[in-house]
Design an enzyme around this catalytic site. Structure first.
Site, short mmCIF file in Angstrom:
data_model
loop_
_atom_site.label_atom_id
_atom_site.label_comp_id
_atom_site.label_asym_id
_atom_site.label_seq_id
_atom_site.Cartn_x
_atom_site.Cartn_y
_atom_site.Cartn_z
CE LYS A 57 -0.30 -0.18 4.81
NZ LYS A 57 -1.18 -0.50 6.10
NE ARG A 60 -6.71 0.97 11.12
CZ ARG A 60 -5.28 0.73 10.44
NH1 ARG A 60 -4.45 1.70 10.80
NH2 ARG A 60 -5.20 -0.16 9.74
CE1 TYR A 62 12.44 31.65 2.89
CE2 TYR A 62 11.95 29.36 3.01
CZ TYR A 62 12.09 30.55 2.54
OH TYR A 62 11.80 30.63 1.18
CG MET A 107 8.37 23.37 -1.05
SD MET A 107 7.30 24.30 -1.99
CE MET A 107 6.14 25.22 -0.70
C1 PLP Z 1 -0.44 -1.60 6.68
C2 PLP Z 1 -0.88 -3.00 7.30
C3 PLP Z 1 -0.10 -3.96 7.48
C4 PLP Z 1 1.27 -4.08 7.32
O1 PLP Z 1 1.89 -3.42 8.46
P1 PLP Z 1 3.41 -3.31 8.83
O2 PLP Z 1 3.23 -2.73 10.22
O3 PLP Z 1 3.80 -2.45 7.85
O4 PLP Z 1 3.79 -4.79 8.72
C5 PLP Z 1 -0.96 -5.34 7.44
N1 PLP Z 1 -2.16 -5.50 7.49
C6 PLP Z 1 -3.01 -4.47 7.33
C7 PLP Z 1 -4.28 -4.48 7.34
C8 PLP Z 1 -2.28 -3.01 7.05
O5 PLP Z 1 -3.35 -2.02 7.28
#
Ligand code: PLP
Length: 398
Positions: free
Chosen positions: A39, A140, A274, A322
Protein backbone atom coordinates in the site's frame (compact mmCIF):
# COMPACT_ATOMS: atom_id res chain seq x y z
CA UNK A 1 28.69 4.84 -1.35
CA UNK A 2 26.92 4.51 -4.66
CA UNK A 3 25.14 7.77 -5.27
CA UNK A 4 22.38 8.81 -7.57
CA UNK A 5 24.68 9.81 -10.44
CA UNK A 6 23.88 13.15 -11.99
CA UNK A 7 20.48 13.41 -10.34
CA UNK A 8 19.54 16.23 -7.97
CA UNK A 9 18.44 13.52 -5.60
CA UNK A 10 17.28 9.95 -5.78
CA UNK A 11 15.81 7.18 -3.71
CA UNK A 12 17.84 4.09 -4.50
CA UNK A 13 15.67 1.00 -4.11
CA UNK A 14 17.65 -2.19 -3.56
CA UNK A 15 15.35 -4.93 -4.86
CA UNK A 16 17.89 -7.61 -3.97
CA UNK A 17 17.61 -6.49 -0.34
CA UNK A 18 13.83 -6.61 -0.59
CA UNK A 19 13.92 -10.18 -1.89
CA UNK A 20 16.33 -11.12 0.90
CA UNK A 21 13.96 -9.59 3.46
CA UNK A 22 11.02 -11.55 2.06
CA UNK A 23 13.04 -14.76 2.34
CA UNK A 24 14.12 -13.94 5.91
CA UNK A 25 10.50 -13.25 6.92
CA UNK A 26 9.22 -16.37 5.18
CA UNK A 27 11.78 -18.45 7.07
CA UNK A 28 10.42 -17.00 10.33
CA UNK A 29 6.84 -17.90 9.37
CA UNK A 30 7.52 -21.05 7.41
CA UNK A 31 4.08 -22.55 7.99
CA UNK A 32 2.26 -19.52 6.64
CA UNK A 33 1.68 -17.97 3.24
CA UNK A 34 3.24 -14.54 2.66
CA UNK A 35 1.28 -11.42 1.73
CA UNK A 36 3.54 -8.57 0.60
CA UNK A 37 1.89 -5.34 1.76
CA UNK A 38 2.55 -2.69 -0.90
CA UNK A 39 0.00 0.00 0.00
CA UNK A 40 0.95 3.68 -0.34
CA UNK A 41 3.24 2.90 -3.29
CA UNK A 42 5.01 0.22 -1.25
CA UNK A 43 5.70 2.63 1.63
CA UNK A 44 7.27 4.96 -0.92
CA UNK A 45 9.45 2.29 -2.55
CA UNK A 46 7.37 1.78 -5.74
CA UNK A 47 4.44 -0.64 -5.63
CA UNK A 48 4.82 -2.51 -8.89
CA UNK A 49 8.57 -3.09 -8.69
CA UNK A 50 8.32 -4.18 -5.05
CA UNK A 51 5.33 -6.44 -5.69
CA UNK A 52 7.19 -8.16 -8.52
CA UNK A 53 10.32 -8.62 -6.44
CA UNK A 54 8.32 -9.97 -3.50
CA UNK A 55 6.52 -12.46 -5.74
CA UNK A 56 9.87 -13.55 -7.18
CA UNK A 57 11.00 -14.21 -3.60
CA UNK A 58 7.98 -16.38 -2.79
CA UNK A 59 5.13 -14.09 -1.82
CA UNK A 60 1.89 -15.67 -3.04
CA UNK A 61 -0.30 -12.77 -1.92
CA UNK A 62 -0.03 -8.99 -2.37
CA UNK A 63 -2.00 -6.59 -0.17
CA UNK A 64 -3.03 -2.96 -0.58
CA UNK A 65 -5.28 -0.57 1.28
CA UNK A 66 -7.39 0.79 -1.57
CA UNK A 67 -9.02 -1.02 -4.50
CA UNK A 68 -7.41 1.49 -6.87
CA UNK A 69 -3.97 0.37 -5.68
CA UNK A 70 -4.93 -3.28 -6.12
CA UNK A 71 -6.38 -2.75 -9.60
CA UNK A 72 -3.18 -0.93 -10.63
CA UNK A 73 -1.16 -4.00 -9.66
CA UNK A 74 -3.36 -6.22 -11.80
CA UNK A 75 -3.09 -3.74 -14.70
CA UNK A 76 0.70 -3.68 -14.20
CA UNK A 77 1.02 -7.41 -14.71
CA UNK A 78 0.52 -9.00 -11.30
CA UNK A 79 -2.07 -11.38 -12.72
CA UNK A 80 -4.07 -14.00 -10.84
CA UNK A 81 -1.57 -16.60 -12.06
CA UNK A 82 1.21 -14.75 -10.16
CA UNK A 83 -0.45 -13.75 -6.90
CA UNK A 84 -3.72 -13.32 -5.03
CA UNK A 85 -4.31 -9.61 -4.51
CA UNK A 86 -6.30 -8.35 -1.53
CA UNK A 87 -7.40 -4.84 -0.54
CA UNK A 88 -9.24 -3.68 2.54
CA UNK A 89 -10.22 -0.03 2.45
CA UNK A 90 -13.52 0.22 0.61
CA UNK A 91 -16.09 3.01 0.63
CA UNK A 92 -19.67 3.01 -0.65
CA UNK A 93 -19.86 3.10 -4.43
CA UNK A 94 -16.31 1.72 -4.72
CA UNK A 95 -15.19 -0.32 -7.73
CA UNK A 96 -16.61 -3.62 -6.44
CA UNK A 97 -17.47 -4.95 -9.88
CA UNK A 98 -14.01 -4.11 -11.28
CA UNK A 99 -12.54 -5.78 -8.20
CA UNK A 100 -14.50 -8.96 -8.80
CA UNK A 101 -13.58 -8.98 -12.49
CA UNK A 102 -9.90 -8.49 -11.55
CA UNK A 103 -10.19 -11.44 -9.15
CA UNK A 104 -9.33 -9.39 -6.04
CA UNK A 105 -9.96 -10.63 -2.54
CA UNK A 106 -12.31 -8.00 -1.13
CA UNK A 107 -12.36 -7.24 2.58
CA UNK A 108 -15.78 -6.70 4.11
CA UNK A 109 -16.26 -5.20 7.57
CA UNK A 110 -19.97 -4.45 7.51
CA UNK A 111 -23.34 -5.21 6.00
CA UNK A 112 -23.30 -2.26 3.61
CA UNK A 113 -20.19 -3.65 1.92
CA UNK A 114 -21.60 -7.16 1.82
CA UNK A 115 -24.67 -5.83 -0.03
CA UNK A 116 -22.56 -3.88 -2.53
CA UNK A 117 -20.34 -6.91 -3.16
CA UNK A 118 -23.35 -9.16 -3.71
CA UNK A 119 -24.94 -6.69 -6.13
CA UNK A 120 -21.66 -6.33 -8.03
CA UNK A 121 -21.27 -10.12 -8.23
CA UNK A 122 -24.76 -10.43 -9.66
CA UNK A 123 -23.90 -7.79 -12.27
CA UNK A 124 -20.54 -9.38 -13.07
CA UNK A 125 -22.08 -12.84 -13.34
CA UNK A 126 -19.42 -14.40 -11.13
CA UNK A 127 -18.91 -14.85 -7.38
CA UNK A 128 -16.77 -12.43 -5.36
CA UNK A 129 -13.90 -13.49 -3.13
CA UNK A 130 -14.75 -12.01 0.24
CA UNK A 131 -12.65 -11.83 3.38
CA UNK A 132 -14.56 -10.97 6.54
CA UNK A 133 -12.68 -8.62 8.83
CA UNK A 134 -13.23 -8.61 12.59
CA UNK A 135 -12.31 -5.79 14.95
CA UNK A 136 -10.66 -7.81 17.72
CA UNK A 137 -9.55 -4.67 19.54
CA UNK A 138 -7.80 -2.26 17.18
CA UNK A 139 -10.86 -0.02 17.16
CA UNK A 140 -10.42 1.00 13.55
CA UNK A 141 -11.83 -0.91 10.58
CA UNK A 142 -13.42 -4.35 11.03
CA UNK A 143 -16.70 -5.70 12.34
CA UNK A 144 -17.40 -5.39 16.07
CA UNK A 145 -17.74 -8.78 17.83
CA UNK A 146 -21.37 -7.96 18.69
CA UNK A 147 -22.16 -7.55 14.98
CA UNK A 148 -20.10 -10.55 13.82
CA UNK A 149 -22.93 -13.15 13.97
CA UNK A 150 -25.10 -11.06 11.64
CA UNK A 151 -22.23 -10.41 9.19
CA UNK A 152 -21.26 -14.09 9.14
CA UNK A 153 -24.87 -15.20 8.70
CA UNK A 154 -25.45 -12.80 5.81
CA UNK A 155 -22.16 -13.76 4.15
CA UNK A 156 -22.99 -17.47 4.40
CA UNK A 157 -26.42 -16.78 2.91
CA UNK A 158 -24.83 -14.92 -0.05
CA UNK A 159 -22.33 -17.76 -0.41
CA UNK A 160 -25.19 -20.29 -0.62
CA UNK A 161 -26.79 -18.10 -3.29
CA UNK A 162 -23.58 -18.35 -5.34
CA UNK A 163 -22.79 -14.65 -5.07
CA UNK A 164 -19.54 -14.95 -3.15
CA UNK A 165 -17.05 -17.25 -1.53
CA UNK A 166 -15.77 -16.53 1.98
CA UNK A 167 -12.04 -16.80 1.25
CA UNK A 168 -10.68 -15.36 4.46
CA UNK A 169 -11.32 -14.45 8.10
CA UNK A 170 -8.97 -11.82 9.39
CA UNK A 171 -8.13 -9.01 11.77
CA UNK A 172 -5.39 -6.52 12.61
CA UNK A 173 -3.35 -5.93 15.78
CA UNK A 174 -3.15 -2.65 17.70
CA UNK A 175 0.05 -2.94 19.75
CA UNK A 176 2.17 -5.72 18.27
CA UNK A 177 5.09 -3.27 18.03
CA UNK A 178 5.13 -3.16 21.85
CA UNK A 179 6.12 -6.78 22.60
CA UNK A 180 4.38 -8.06 25.72
CA UNK A 181 1.49 -5.58 25.52
CA UNK A 182 -1.60 -7.13 27.14
CA UNK A 183 -3.80 -6.36 24.16
CA UNK A 184 -1.92 -8.82 21.92
CA UNK A 185 -3.01 -11.94 23.81
CA UNK A 186 -6.52 -10.53 24.19
CA UNK A 187 -6.82 -9.89 20.45
CA UNK A 188 -5.49 -13.36 19.55
CA UNK A 189 -7.95 -15.03 21.93
CA UNK A 190 -10.89 -13.10 20.54
CA UNK A 191 -9.74 -13.75 16.97
CA UNK A 192 -9.71 -17.51 17.59
CA UNK A 193 -13.24 -17.28 19.02
CA UNK A 194 -14.59 -15.29 16.08
CA UNK A 195 -12.94 -17.65 13.57
CA UNK A 196 -14.40 -20.66 15.41
CA UNK A 197 -17.84 -19.05 15.37
CA UNK A 198 -17.76 -18.58 11.60
CA UNK A 199 -16.32 -22.03 10.91
CA UNK A 200 -18.86 -23.77 13.17
CA UNK A 201 -21.58 -22.20 11.05
CA UNK A 202 -20.03 -23.40 7.81
CA UNK A 203 -17.39 -20.86 6.69
CA UNK A 204 -14.49 -22.58 4.92
CA UNK A 205 -11.89 -19.82 4.45
CA UNK A 206 -8.68 -20.35 2.50
CA UNK A 207 -6.80 -18.23 5.02
CA UNK A 208 -7.08 -16.88 8.57
CA UNK A 209 -4.66 -14.06 9.34
CA UNK A 210 -3.82 -11.28 11.78
CA UNK A 211 0.01 -10.82 11.77
CA UNK A 212 1.63 -7.57 10.62
CA UNK A 213 5.43 -7.14 10.69
CA UNK A 214 5.92 -7.03 14.46
CA UNK A 215 3.71 -10.09 15.00
CA UNK A 216 5.48 -11.91 12.16
CA UNK A 217 8.81 -11.18 13.87
CA UNK A 218 7.89 -11.73 17.50
CA UNK A 219 4.69 -13.79 17.80
CA UNK A 220 4.73 -17.20 16.06
CA UNK A 221 1.36 -17.94 17.66
CA UNK A 222 -0.11 -15.13 15.55
CA UNK A 223 1.01 -16.50 12.17
CA UNK A 224 -2.09 -18.67 11.46
CA UNK A 225 -2.30 -19.39 7.67
CA UNK A 226 -0.76 -16.18 6.34
CA UNK A 227 1.40 -13.26 7.49
CA UNK A 228 1.10 -9.69 6.18
CA UNK A 229 4.38 -7.85 6.65
CA UNK A 230 4.83 -4.35 5.31
CA UNK A 231 7.58 -2.34 7.02
CA UNK A 232 9.85 -5.34 7.73
CA UNK A 233 9.85 -6.25 4.04
CA UNK A 234 11.38 -2.83 3.42
CA UNK A 235 14.10 -3.70 5.93
CA UNK A 236 12.93 -1.42 8.74
CA UNK A 237 12.11 -2.56 12.25
CA UNK A 238 8.51 -1.84 13.31
CA UNK A 239 9.80 -0.15 16.47
CA UNK A 240 13.07 0.12 18.40
CA UNK A 241 11.43 -2.06 21.13
CA UNK A 242 11.09 -4.90 18.64
CA UNK A 243 14.81 -4.84 17.83
CA UNK A 244 17.03 -3.68 15.00
CA UNK A 245 16.68 -4.81 11.39
CA UNK A 246 19.93 -6.74 11.73
CA UNK A 247 18.50 -8.69 14.70
CA UNK A 248 16.07 -10.23 12.21
CA UNK A 249 18.38 -10.50 9.21
CA UNK A 250 16.65 -7.57 7.49
CA UNK A 251 18.32 -4.91 5.36
CA UNK A 252 16.86 -1.45 4.64
CA UNK A 253 15.81 -1.21 1.00
CA UNK A 254 15.75 2.58 0.45
CA UNK A 255 18.79 4.88 0.37
CA UNK A 256 18.00 8.58 0.00
CA UNK A 257 20.82 10.62 -1.48
CA UNK A 258 21.21 14.11 -2.91
CA UNK A 259 23.92 15.93 -4.76
CA UNK A 260 25.47 18.82 -2.82
CA UNK A 261 24.22 21.92 -4.63
CA UNK A 262 26.52 24.55 -3.09
CA UNK A 263 29.44 24.78 -0.69
CA UNK A 264 30.39 28.22 0.62
CA UNK A 265 32.34 30.01 3.30
CA UNK A 266 30.41 32.23 5.69
CA UNK A 267 31.51 34.27 8.69
CA UNK A 268 30.41 33.67 12.26
CA UNK A 269 27.06 35.14 13.26
CA UNK A 270 25.42 34.38 9.91
CA UNK A 271 21.75 33.42 10.14
CA UNK A 272 20.81 30.29 8.19
CA UNK A 273 17.48 29.66 6.41
CA UNK A 274 14.01 31.03 7.19
CA UNK A 275 13.60 32.49 10.65
CA UNK A 276 17.35 32.39 11.37
CA UNK A 277 16.82 29.51 13.80
CA UNK A 278 20.50 28.69 13.30
CA UNK A 279 23.31 31.23 13.50
CA UNK A 280 26.84 30.13 12.62
CA UNK A 281 28.94 29.95 15.79
CA UNK A 282 32.09 31.08 13.91
CA UNK A 283 33.70 31.06 10.47
CA UNK A 284 32.49 27.92 8.75
CA UNK A 285 31.35 26.29 5.53
CA UNK A 286 27.75 25.58 4.66
CA UNK A 287 26.46 22.87 2.32
CA UNK A 288 23.18 23.15 0.46
CA UNK A 289 21.08 19.97 0.17
CA UNK A 290 18.49 20.17 -2.63
CA UNK A 291 15.67 18.37 -0.79
CA UNK A 292 12.90 19.81 1.36
CA UNK A 293 9.45 19.19 2.73
CA UNK A 294 8.15 19.27 -0.85
CA UNK A 295 10.05 16.01 -1.22
CA UNK A 296 8.72 14.63 2.05
CA UNK A 297 11.66 15.59 4.25
CA UNK A 298 9.94 16.28 7.58
CA UNK A 299 10.11 19.96 8.60
CA UNK A 300 10.01 18.73 12.19
CA UNK A 301 13.60 17.56 11.66
CA UNK A 302 14.74 21.19 11.29
CA UNK A 303 17.83 21.56 13.49
CA UNK A 304 18.04 17.81 14.18
CA UNK A 305 18.06 15.63 11.02
CA UNK A 306 21.36 13.85 10.28
CA UNK A 307 23.10 13.73 6.87
CA UNK A 308 26.33 11.99 5.86
CA UNK A 309 28.47 14.41 3.85
CA UNK A 310 32.20 14.00 3.24
CA UNK A 311 32.47 11.07 5.62
CA UNK A 312 30.89 12.81 8.63
CA UNK A 313 27.42 13.16 10.09
CA UNK A 314 26.19 16.73 9.73
CA UNK A 315 23.03 18.16 11.23
CA UNK A 316 20.33 20.15 9.50
CA UNK A 317 21.16 23.80 10.25
CA UNK A 318 18.04 25.89 10.74
CA UNK A 319 14.75 25.24 9.04
CA UNK A 320 14.03 22.72 6.34
CA UNK A 321 12.38 24.66 3.50
CA UNK A 322 10.16 23.37 0.71
CA UNK A 323 12.96 22.49 -1.67
CA UNK A 324 16.22 22.73 0.23
CA UNK A 325 18.01 22.81 3.53
CA UNK A 326 21.49 23.59 4.79
CA UNK A 327 24.06 21.68 6.80
CA UNK A 328 26.99 23.23 8.66
CA UNK A 329 30.13 21.56 7.29
CA UNK A 330 32.32 22.99 10.05
CA UNK A 331 34.99 24.30 7.69
CA UNK A 332 35.24 21.15 5.56
CA UNK A 333 35.06 21.66 1.81
CA UNK A 334 33.59 18.64 0.08
CA UNK A 335 33.19 19.30 -3.65
CA UNK A 336 29.94 20.56 -5.06
CA UNK A 337 28.09 17.52 -6.38
CA UNK A 338 29.37 15.28 -3.58
CA UNK A 339 26.91 12.73 -2.20
CA UNK A 340 24.80 13.76 0.74
CA UNK A 341 23.20 10.63 2.18
CA UNK A 342 20.16 11.29 4.34
CA UNK A 343 19.51 7.66 5.14
CA UNK A 344 20.24 4.14 4.02
CA UNK A 345 21.03 0.72 5.46
CA UNK A 346 23.43 2.34 7.92
CA UNK A 347 26.37 0.02 7.38
CA UNK A 348 28.44 2.48 5.38
CA UNK A 349 28.36 5.22 7.97
CA UNK A 350 25.11 6.83 6.89
CA UNK A 351 22.09 7.51 9.13
CA UNK A 352 19.00 5.31 8.87
CA UNK A 353 15.33 6.13 8.40
CA UNK A 354 14.97 5.30 12.10
CA UNK A 355 17.49 8.06 12.92
CA UNK A 356 15.35 10.50 10.92
CA UNK A 357 12.23 9.25 12.68
CA UNK A 358 13.80 10.03 16.03
CA UNK A 359 15.01 13.43 14.79
CA UNK A 360 11.49 14.31 13.61
CA UNK A 361 9.52 12.72 16.46
CA UNK A 362 7.78 10.17 14.26
CA UNK A 363 8.11 6.57 13.08
CA UNK A 364 10.35 5.27 10.30
CA UNK A 365 7.23 4.16 8.39
CA UNK A 366 6.37 7.82 7.85
CA UNK A 367 9.90 8.81 6.83
CA UNK A 368 10.10 6.43 3.85
CA UNK A 369 6.42 6.58 2.89
CA UNK A 370 6.37 10.36 2.57
CA UNK A 371 9.33 10.65 0.20
CA UNK A 372 7.55 12.44 -2.63
CA UNK A 373 7.11 11.88 -6.32
CA UNK A 374 9.64 14.62 -7.15
CA UNK A 375 12.37 12.21 -5.99
CA UNK A 376 13.02 9.61 -8.69
CA UNK A 377 13.18 6.00 -7.57
CA UNK A 378 16.32 4.39 -8.96
CA UNK A 379 16.08 0.61 -8.92
CA UNK A 380 19.28 -1.21 -8.09
CA UNK A 381 18.89 -4.89 -8.71
CA UNK A 382 22.01 -6.94 -8.35
CA UNK A 383 21.47 -10.66 -8.73
CA UNK A 384 18.05 -10.30 -10.30
CA UNK A 385 16.64 -13.26 -12.14
CA UNK A 386 16.79 -12.14 -15.77
CA UNK A 387 13.78 -13.96 -17.15
CA UNK A 388 10.95 -12.71 -14.99
CA UNK A 389 10.32 -9.18 -16.13
CA UNK A 390 11.91 -7.53 -13.12
CA UNK A 391 12.83 -3.89 -13.66
CA UNK A 392 16.25 -3.67 -15.26
CA UNK A 393 19.37 -2.97 -13.28
CA UNK A 394 19.58 0.71 -12.43
CA UNK A 395 16.53 1.54 -14.53
CA UNK A 396 14.60 4.47 -13.20
CA UNK A 397 11.07 3.58 -12.15
CA UNK A 398 7.82 5.53 -11.83
C1 PLP B 1 -0.32 -1.72 6.75
C2 PLP B 1 -0.94 -2.99 7.10
C3 PLP B 1 -0.17 -4.16 7.31
C4 PLP B 1 1.34 -4.12 7.36
O1 PLP B 1 1.74 -3.49 8.56
P1 PLP B 1 3.29 -3.40 8.95
O2 PLP B 1 3.28 -2.92 10.34
O3 PLP B 1 3.90 -2.42 8.01
O4 PLP B 1 3.84 -4.76 8.78
C5 PLP B 1 -0.82 -5.34 7.53
N1 PLP B 1 -2.18 -5.39 7.55
C6 PLP B 1 -2.93 -4.30 7.38
C7 PLP B 1 -4.40 -4.42 7.45
C8 PLP B 1 -2.36 -3.07 7.16
O5 PLP B 1 -3.13 -1.99 7.00
Amino acid sequence: MSGSGSLRAGALIDLGALRGNVRALRARASGAAFMAVVKADAYGHGALACARAAVDAGATWVGTATPEEALALRAGGIGPDRARVMCWLWTPGGPFREGIEADLDISVSGLWALREVADAARAAGRPAKVQLKADTGLGRNGCQPADWPELVTEALRAESAGLLRITGLWSHLACADEPGHDSIDAQLTLFRELVAYAEERGARPDVRHIANSPATLTRPDAHFDLVRPGIAMYGISPSPECGTPADFGLRPVMTLTASLALVKHVPGGHGVSYGHRYVTPGDTTLGLIPLGYGDGIPRHASGTGPVLVGGKWRTVAGRIAMDQFVVDLGGDEPPVGADAVLFGPGDRGEPTAEDWAQAAGTIAYEIVTRIGSRVPRVYVDEGAPTDVGAPGAKGSGR
